[in-house]
Write a protein that holds these residues in place. Structure first.
Motif, PDB file in Angstrom:
ATOM      1  N   THR A 123      -5.112 -43.345  20.436  1.00 15.15           N
ATOM      2  CA  THR A 123      -4.747 -44.437  19.535  1.00 15.15           C
ATOM      3  C   THR A 123      -5.489 -45.721  19.875  1.00 15.15           C
ATOM      4  OG1 THR A 123      -2.538 -43.456  19.419  1.00 15.15           O
ATOM      5  CG2 THR A 123      -2.793 -45.673  18.544  1.00 15.15           C
ATOM      6  N   MET A 124      -5.643 -46.005  21.155  1.00 15.43           N
ATOM      7  CA  MET A 124      -6.347 -47.210  21.586  1.00 15.43           C
ATOM      8  C   MET A 124      -7.782 -47.228  21.047  1.00 15.43           C
ATOM      9  SD  MET A 124      -7.673 -48.187  25.392  1.00 15.43           S
ATOM     10  CE  MET A 124      -8.968 -46.957  25.168  1.00 15.43           C
ATOM     11  N   LEU A 125      -8.500 -46.133  21.204  1.00 10.98           N
ATOM     12  CA  LEU A 125      -9.885 -46.064  20.720  1.00 10.98           C
ATOM     13  C   LEU A 125      -9.953 -46.279  19.220  1.00 10.98           C
ATOM     14  CD1 LEU A 125     -11.163 -43.020  22.821  1.00 10.98           C
ATOM     15  CD2 LEU A 125     -11.637 -45.448  23.206  1.00 10.98           C
ATOM     16  N   LEU A 126      -8.999 -45.700  18.496  1.00  6.46           N
ATOM     17  CA  LEU A 126      -8.974 -45.847  17.043  1.00  6.46           C
ATOM     18  C   LEU A 126      -8.724 -47.292  16.642  1.00  6.46           C
ATOM     19  CD1 LEU A 126      -9.041 -44.360  14.312  1.00  6.46           C
ATOM     20  CD2 LEU A 126      -6.564 -44.082  14.508  1.00  6.46           C
ATOM     21  N   GLU A 127      -7.784 -47.947  17.293  1.00  6.58           N
ATOM     22  CA  GLU A 127      -7.440 -49.322  16.940  1.00  6.58           C
ATOM     23  C   GLU A 127      -8.573 -50.309  17.256  1.00  6.58           C
ATOM     24  OE1 GLU A 127      -2.590 -49.566  17.112  1.00  6.58           O
ATOM     25  OE2 GLU A 127      -3.728 -50.113  18.906  1.00  6.58           O
ATOM     26  N   VAL A 128      -9.203 -50.145  18.410  1.00  2.00           N
ATOM     27  CA  VAL A 128     -10.275 -51.063  18.788  1.00  2.00           C
ATOM     28  C   VAL A 128     -11.472 -50.925  17.846  1.00  2.00           C
ATOM     29  CG1 VAL A 128     -11.980 -51.611  20.575  1.00  2.00           C
ATOM     30  CG2 VAL A 128      -9.599 -51.201  21.206  1.00  2.00           C
ATOM     31  N   VAL A 129     -11.870 -49.689  17.563  1.00  2.00           N
ATOM     32  CA  VAL A 129     -13.019 -49.455  16.689  1.00  2.00           C
ATOM     33  C   VAL A 129     -12.760 -49.978  15.275  1.00  2.00           C
ATOM     34  CG1 VAL A 129     -14.418 -47.682  15.558  1.00  2.00           C
ATOM     35  CG2 VAL A 129     -13.882 -47.482  17.996  1.00  2.00           C
TER      36      VAL A 129
ATOM     37  N   ASN B 149     -12.654 -56.618  11.217  1.00  2.00           N
ATOM     38  CA  ASN B 149     -12.570 -58.029  11.609  1.00  2.00           C
ATOM     39  C   ASN B 149     -11.121 -58.511  11.753  1.00  2.00           C
ATOM     40  OD1 ASN B 149     -15.354 -58.546  11.824  1.00  2.00           O
ATOM     41  ND2 ASN B 149     -15.505 -58.826   9.595  1.00  2.00           N
ATOM     42  N   SER B 150     -10.218 -57.607  12.133  1.00  2.00           N
ATOM     43  CA  SER B 150      -8.814 -57.988  12.303  1.00  2.00           C
ATOM     44  C   SER B 150      -8.542 -58.325  13.764  1.00  2.00           C
ATOM     45  CB  SER B 150      -7.887 -56.847  11.869  1.00  2.00           C
ATOM     46  OG  SER B 150      -6.564 -57.096  12.285  1.00  2.00           O
ATOM     47  N   MET B 151      -8.213 -59.609  14.023  1.00  2.00           N
ATOM     48  CA  MET B 151      -7.883 -60.006  15.384  1.00  2.00           C
ATOM     49  C   MET B 151      -6.561 -59.390  15.813  1.00  2.00           C
ATOM     50  SD  MET B 151      -9.000 -61.533  17.950  1.00  2.00           S
ATOM     51  CE  MET B 151      -8.104 -60.829  19.324  1.00  2.00           C
ATOM     52  N   ALA B 152      -5.629 -59.307  14.870  1.00  7.56           N
ATOM     53  CA  ALA B 152      -4.318 -58.732  15.206  1.00  7.56           C
ATOM     54  C   ALA B 152      -4.473 -57.279  15.636  1.00  7.56           C
ATOM     55  CB  ALA B 152      -3.377 -58.829  14.004  1.00  7.56           C
ATOM     56  N   LEU B 153      -5.284 -56.530  14.889  1.00 12.52           N
ATOM     57  CA  LEU B 153      -5.468 -55.119  15.199  1.00 12.52           C
ATOM     58  C   LEU B 153      -6.311 -54.940  16.463  1.00 12.52           C
ATOM     59  CD1 LEU B 153      -4.924 -52.235  14.426  1.00 12.52           C
ATOM     60  CD2 LEU B 153      -6.917 -52.283  12.940  1.00 12.52           C
ATOM     61  N   THR B 154      -7.360 -55.759  16.595  1.00 18.14           N
ATOM     62  CA  THR B 154      -8.192 -55.680  17.795  1.00 18.14           C
ATOM     63  C   THR B 154      -7.382 -56.042  19.039  1.00 18.14           C
ATOM     64  OG1 THR B 154     -10.148 -56.312  16.514  1.00 18.14           O
ATOM     65  CG2 THR B 154     -10.297 -56.517  18.905  1.00 18.14           C
ATOM     66  N   ALA B 155      -6.601 -57.121  18.927  1.00 18.24           N
ATOM     67  CA  ALA B 155      -5.750 -57.533  20.048  1.00 18.24           C
ATOM     68  C   ALA B 155      -4.744 -56.443  20.395  1.00 18.24           C
ATOM     69  CB  ALA B 155      -5.031 -58.831  19.703  1.00 18.24           C
ATOM     70  N   GLU B 156      -4.200 -55.806  19.360  1.00 17.08           N
ATOM     71  CA  GLU B 156      -3.224 -54.740  19.598  1.00 17.08           C
ATOM     72  C   GLU B 156      -3.904 -53.540  20.258  1.00 17.08           C
ATOM     73  OE1 GLU B 156      -0.326 -51.811  19.555  1.00 17.08           O
ATOM     74  OE2 GLU B 156      -2.249 -51.567  18.543  1.00 17.08           O
TER      75      GLU B 156
END
Length: 433
Positions: free
Chosen positions: A244-250, A256-263
């Motif tokens: 899940t982490m790899l999916l969210e960061v990519v 360009n979502s800071m909320a999603l990248t931060a999460e």
């Protein structure tokens, strides 16, 4: 320091105890018989069990050869006639089948002393000691054994078939056989230090409820519904969250979502924290009973929680700095893709929380760090979803950055609490009355 002279091979005894475990009838070599003289030695060792007042309450019946078929038919018939509404055809078939998989089956009975000089509990304990002697002897011979209390053990109607009276107890059946596939791992135990209170000084406040100097409590074992230990729980959560982490960061960087990248980056701390939790339990299990390594397992678990909290605090600061930067210089966001992955993240956090729920215990900073981290992750995912959804309909790009700041504040609050709790245990910090 006083010297202890070993009379027997203690290392070998320790190895026998360490490797003693239940081996089920389906794991035995079919058709291979244990010599009767070994069975007699097993019973002889059982007969040497400690027992108060020398009442020798254990009683055994040995079934071998065609005697196993007699026993199988006997217990199956008793079960069929007296199980009533709890009758299960599958269990009936197992009662017929299992005795034939073993080399020998031994019924275990407790016969009460006629004078009634001892409480029943002491007689039961004596029989249990006899069975443990049997277990250890079987292990020493390299055989497998299994003590079952299923089937007809608690049927009052079964007692007479094993020469037991009204006040006696049928305590189950002991299966013995050659092991087809040896176990490669030892049975798991939490460290003995977590179950022991060592008192070496006189206490002015005498009372059985005192907790001063008590050994750290083991992580809650839970009720009968608990099915997994801490180590396996943590391992599965790590596997789940890495994906899940790899999916969210990519996707976060792509959209360009800071909320999603931060999460997503917060999810990486989740991986670190749970991975550290798993590693601490793995180390404790592997070396907790070692004769060559000595360490305080409770301190190790607290150190794991403390380290996790420090790293989380660092990540929270990084999240806050990046979120403030995005607040000053907003970027367009692909809301649709970001929301989908954020929802996936929330689902994963929920599953992780459920996996760790039964193992959560406030006295164990290691599992507490893992559990609270999952909750913090879930809250961060939720704020990301809310911010992205509102931003999608009202084009409020700055709200996404605010979500990242809120997430960093939540993590900071959690990390500080854990740092205080685990740190106090590491330095044995407490107020003096």
């Amino acid at each position: 320091m006083d010297t202890v002279i070993q009379k027997y091979d203690v290392d070998q005894l320790n190895a026998i105890i360490l490797n003693r475990r239940s081996v089920y009838p389906r794991q035995y070599e079919k058709g291979k018989t244990v010599p009767d003289e070994i069975i007699w030695q097993i019973l002889e060792n059982a007969n040497r069990a400690p027992n108060h007042k020398q009442t020798e309450p254990w009683r055994f019946k040995v079934f071998s050869g065609e005697g196993r078929r007699y026993f199988a038919d006997l217990q199956a018939r008793i079960y069929q006639e007296h199980a009533g509404e709890s009758y299960n055809e599958g269990r009936y078939q197992k009662l017929l089948e299992y005795p034939m998989l073993a080399s020998h089956v031994i019924s275990i009975g407790m016969r009460r002393n006629e004078s009634g000089v001892l409480p029943e509990n002491e007689e039961l304990q004596a029989v249990a000691c006899a069975v443990e002697n049997m277990f250890l002897t079987v292990t020493a011979y390299g055989l497998g054994s299994y003590w079952t209390t299923a089937g007809i053990t608690y049927f009052e109607q079964a007692k007479s078939f094993f020469d037991l009276g009204e006040k006696d107890k049928l305590m189950g059946f002991f299966y013995i056989g050659h092991v087809a596939i040896p176990y490669k791992t030892l049975s798991k135990r939490s460290p003995v230090q977590t179950k022991v209170e060592w008192i070496s000084e006189y206490r002015a406040n005498i009372g059985i409820n005192t907790t001063a100097g008590a050994a750290p409590k083991v992580p809650a074992a839970g009720d009968a519904s608990k099915a997994h230990d801490h180590e396996s729980q943590a391992r599965w959560v790590v596997i789940l969250t890495v994906i899940t982490m790899l999916l969210e960061v990519v996707i976060g960087y792509y959209s360009n979502s800071m909320a999603l990248t931060a999460e997503g980056w917060h999810m990486s701390t989740h991986v670190f924290a749970i991975g550290l939790t798993w590693a601490a339990y793995f180390f404790t299990r592997k070396y907790g009973q070692s004769q060559k390594i000595s360490f305080q397992s409770d301190r190790l678990l607290s150190l794991s929680g403390f380290t996790s909290a420090i790293v989380l605090q660092i990540i929270a600061v990084i999240m806050a700095i990046e979120s403030i930067g995005r607040l000053i210089h907003p970027l367009p966001i692909k809301f649709g893709e970001a929301i989908i992955v954020a929802v996936i993240g929330l689902i994963v956090n929920t599953i992780s929380a459920l996996l760790l729920k039964h193992d959560h215990d406030h006295q164990d900073d290691n599992i507490r760090a893992a559990y609270l981290h999952v909750l913090a992750d879930g809250l961060t995912s939720l704020t990301a979803i809310i911010a992205l959804t509102i931003g999608l309909f009202f084009h409020l790009f700055w709200l996404d950055a605010i979500s990242g700041i809120i997430g960093s504040i939540v993590i900071t609050s959690w990390a500080v609490q854990l740092i205080k709790g685990s740190g106090a245990k590491l330095v044995d910090f407490k107020k003096i009355a």
